[in-house]
Design a protein around this motif. Structure first.
Motif, PDB file in Angstrom:
ATOM      1  N   ASN A 169      40.329 137.550  36.285  1.00 56.79           N
ATOM      2  CA  ASN A 169      41.553 137.335  37.049  1.00 56.79           C
ATOM      3  C   ASN A 169      42.753 137.194  36.113  1.00 56.79           C
ATOM      4  O   ASN A 169      42.620 137.173  34.886  1.00 56.79           O
ATOM      5  CB  ASN A 169      41.434 136.104  37.959  1.00 56.79           C
ATOM      6  CG  ASN A 169      41.176 134.814  37.189  1.00 56.79           C
ATOM      7  OD1 ASN A 169      41.683 134.622  36.093  1.00 56.79           O
ATOM      8  ND2 ASN A 169      40.370 133.932  37.762  1.00 56.79           N
ATOM      9  N   GLN A 218      40.671 143.664  33.652  1.00 56.11           N
ATOM     10  CA  GLN A 218      40.625 143.691  35.111  1.00 56.11           C
ATOM     11  C   GLN A 218      39.394 144.431  35.608  1.00 56.11           C
ATOM     12  O   GLN A 218      38.780 144.047  36.609  1.00 56.11           O
ATOM     13  CB  GLN A 218      41.893 144.337  35.664  1.00 56.11           C
ATOM     14  CG  GLN A 218      43.134 143.479  35.507  1.00 56.11           C
ATOM     15  CD  GLN A 218      44.407 144.209  35.909  1.00 56.11           C
ATOM     16  OE1 GLN A 218      44.460 145.445  35.920  1.00 56.11           O
ATOM     17  NE2 GLN A 218      45.449 143.452  36.234  1.00 56.11           N
ATOM     18  N   SER A 219      39.023 145.490  34.903  1.00 59.15           N
ATOM     19  CA  SER A 219      37.840 146.257  35.304  1.00 59.15           C
ATOM     20  C   SER A 219      36.562 145.453  35.131  1.00 59.15           C
ATOM     21  O   SER A 219      35.541 145.741  35.770  1.00 59.15           O
ATOM     22  CB  SER A 219      37.752 147.554  34.487  1.00 59.15           C
ATOM     23  OG  SER A 219      37.473 147.270  33.127  1.00 59.15           O
ATOM     24  N   LEU A 220      36.629 144.445  34.254  1.00 59.91           N
ATOM     25  CA  LEU A 220      35.471 143.565  34.055  1.00 59.91           C
ATOM     26  C   LEU A 220      35.455 142.408  35.049  1.00 59.91           C
ATOM     27  O   LEU A 220      34.572 141.556  34.997  1.00 59.91           O
ATOM     28  CB  LEU A 220      35.475 143.015  32.624  1.00 59.91           C
ATOM     29  CG  LEU A 220      35.254 144.042  31.501  1.00 59.91           C
ATOM     30  CD1 LEU A 220      35.436 143.392  30.142  1.00 59.91           C
ATOM     31  CD2 LEU A 220      33.869 144.652  31.608  1.00 59.91           C
ATOM     32  N   GLY A 221      36.453 142.377  35.928  1.00 57.65           N
ATOM     33  CA  GLY A 221      36.503 141.347  36.967  1.00 57.65           C
ATOM     34  C   GLY A 221      37.228 140.082  36.584  1.00 57.65           C
ATOM     35  O   GLY A 221      37.153 139.075  37.290  1.00 57.65           O
ATOM     36  N   GLN A 234      44.405 146.963  27.408  1.00 56.65           N
ATOM     37  CA  GLN A 234      43.557 145.784  27.277  1.00 56.65           C
ATOM     38  C   GLN A 234      43.520 144.989  28.581  1.00 56.65           C
ATOM     39  O   GLN A 234      42.476 144.484  28.984  1.00 56.65           O
ATOM     40  CB  GLN A 234      44.060 144.909  26.132  1.00 56.65           C
ATOM     41  CG  GLN A 234      43.958 145.568  24.774  1.00 56.65           C
ATOM     42  CD  GLN A 234      44.212 144.611  23.647  1.00 56.65           C
ATOM     43  OE1 GLN A 234      44.048 143.395  23.796  1.00 56.65           O
ATOM     44  NE2 GLN A 234      44.617 145.126  22.492  1.00 56.65           N
ATOM     45  N   ARG A 235      44.673 144.889  29.236  1.00 56.45           N
ATOM     46  CA  ARG A 235      44.720 144.187  30.525  1.00 56.45           C
ATOM     47  C   ARG A 235      43.912 144.949  31.577  1.00 56.45           C
ATOM     48  O   ARG A 235      43.173 144.349  32.363  1.00 56.45           O
ATOM     49  CB  ARG A 235      46.167 144.030  30.976  1.00 56.45           C
ATOM     50  CG  ARG A 235      46.317 143.271  32.289  1.00 56.45           C
ATOM     51  CD  ARG A 235      47.778 143.094  32.658  1.00 56.45           C
ATOM     52  NE  ARG A 235      48.508 142.401  31.603  1.00 56.45           N
ATOM     53  CZ  ARG A 235      49.808 142.075  31.702  1.00 56.45           C
ATOM     54  NH1 ARG A 235      50.490 142.400  32.777  1.00 56.45           N
ATOM     55  NH2 ARG A 235      50.399 141.448  30.711  1.00 56.45           N
ATOM     56  N   GLU A 236      44.065 146.256  31.585  1.00 56.33           N
ATOM     57  CA  GLU A 236      43.333 147.073  32.560  1.00 56.33           C
ATOM     58  C   GLU A 236      41.831 146.989  32.322  1.00 56.33           C
ATOM     59  O   GLU A 236      41.047 146.936  33.277  1.00 56.33           O
ATOM     60  CB  GLU A 236      43.815 148.522  32.466  1.00 56.33           C
ATOM     61  CG  GLU A 236      45.259 148.711  32.913  1.00 56.33           C
ATOM     62  CD  GLU A 236      45.800 150.091  32.588  1.00 56.33           C
ATOM     63  OE1 GLU A 236      45.066 150.855  31.910  1.00 56.33           O
ATOM     64  OE2 GLU A 236      46.936 150.401  32.996  1.00 56.33           O
ATOM     65  N   ALA A 237      41.434 146.963  31.054  1.00 54.85           N
ATOM     66  CA  ALA A 237      40.011 146.846  30.739  1.00 54.85           C
ATOM     67  C   ALA A 237      39.466 145.497  31.207  1.00 54.85           C
ATOM     68  O   ALA A 237      38.349 145.419  31.748  1.00 54.85           O
ATOM     69  CB  ALA A 237      39.801 147.005  29.235  1.00 54.85           C
TER      70      ALA A 237
END
Length: 218
Positions: free
Chosen positions: A127, A122-125, A117-120
């Motif tokens: 912070n 982050q991929s959406l920009g 969920q955190r990686e997803a």
């Protein structure tokens, strides 16, 4: 013979003391929630000095009796020129103590959130702070509700320690009237019943909150 009629005339004073008990419990728990969140975020931080500070705080507080911590605040700080009243001393000591335990509760809740969920996010920009506020912390708090509820109930009972620094909460007032009337069993049983009622109400409310959160999950 036990004579509970002695207690009846003191019920208004016991109820006033119960209000102070609730104030200490609620405010100390609130302080613990704030300190616990800060310590948990420091502990999972990638900045090593912050991790060390959080580890040291949790180690010291969890490794020493809360009564010693209370006496250090109330009797120790004036020796350093810092004057704090009984209520504030109890609030600070109990809140700081609770924060160390709540930090571990929060940390467990945060680590329970899948990394994907955190990686997803982050991929959406998004912070770090936005991810924490919108994704990680709401889920961590939901998972932590049962443990936080137990901590709140423990705080309600631990608030009786405030009587040792002259805070006029339920235990202090019960002791005073018990000694005056030589009716220790009557007043201590009455105090126990009041504590039992409070913890039962707290448990009921927390179970309702937990139930609603579990329904929202579905």
């Amino acid at each position: 013979m036990l004579d509970f009629s002695l207690v009846v005339q003191y019920i208004p004073f016991l109820l006033q003391a119960t209000v102070i008990t609730l104030e200490v419990s609620v405010l100390a728990t609130a302080l613990g929630l704030v300190l616990g969140l800060i310590a948990a975020l420091m502990k999972i931080s990638k900045i090593q000095p912050l991790v060390w500070i959080a580890d040291f705080y949790i180690w010291v507080i969890r490794g020493t009796p809360v009564l010693v911590q209370l006496f250090l605040v109330y009797f120790g700080l004036p020796q350093l020129g810092i004057q704090i009243g009984p209520f504030s001393s109890a609030l600070i000591a109990l809140g700081v103590n609770a924060g160390a335990y709540i930090a571990e509760i929060y940390r467990g809740g945060i680590l329970s959130v899948p990394k994907g969920q955190r990686e997803a996010a982050q991929s959406l920009g998004m912070n770090y702070f936005l991810i924490m506020r919108r994704i990680i912390l709401p889920q961590a708090f939901r998972v932590s509700i049962p443990a936080l509820g137990n901590q709140a109930i423990m705080m309600l009972k631990d608030s009786s320690l405030a009587s040792l620094v002259t805070v006029s909460e339920l235990m202090m007032v019960s002791q005073r009237f018990a000694a005056t009337n030589f009716a220790f069993i009557e007043f201590y049983i009455t105090a126990s019943v009041i504590y039992l009622i409070l913890t039962t109400v707290f448990t009921f409310i927390l179970n309702k909150i937990e139930g609603r959160l579990s329904i929202s999950d579905h």
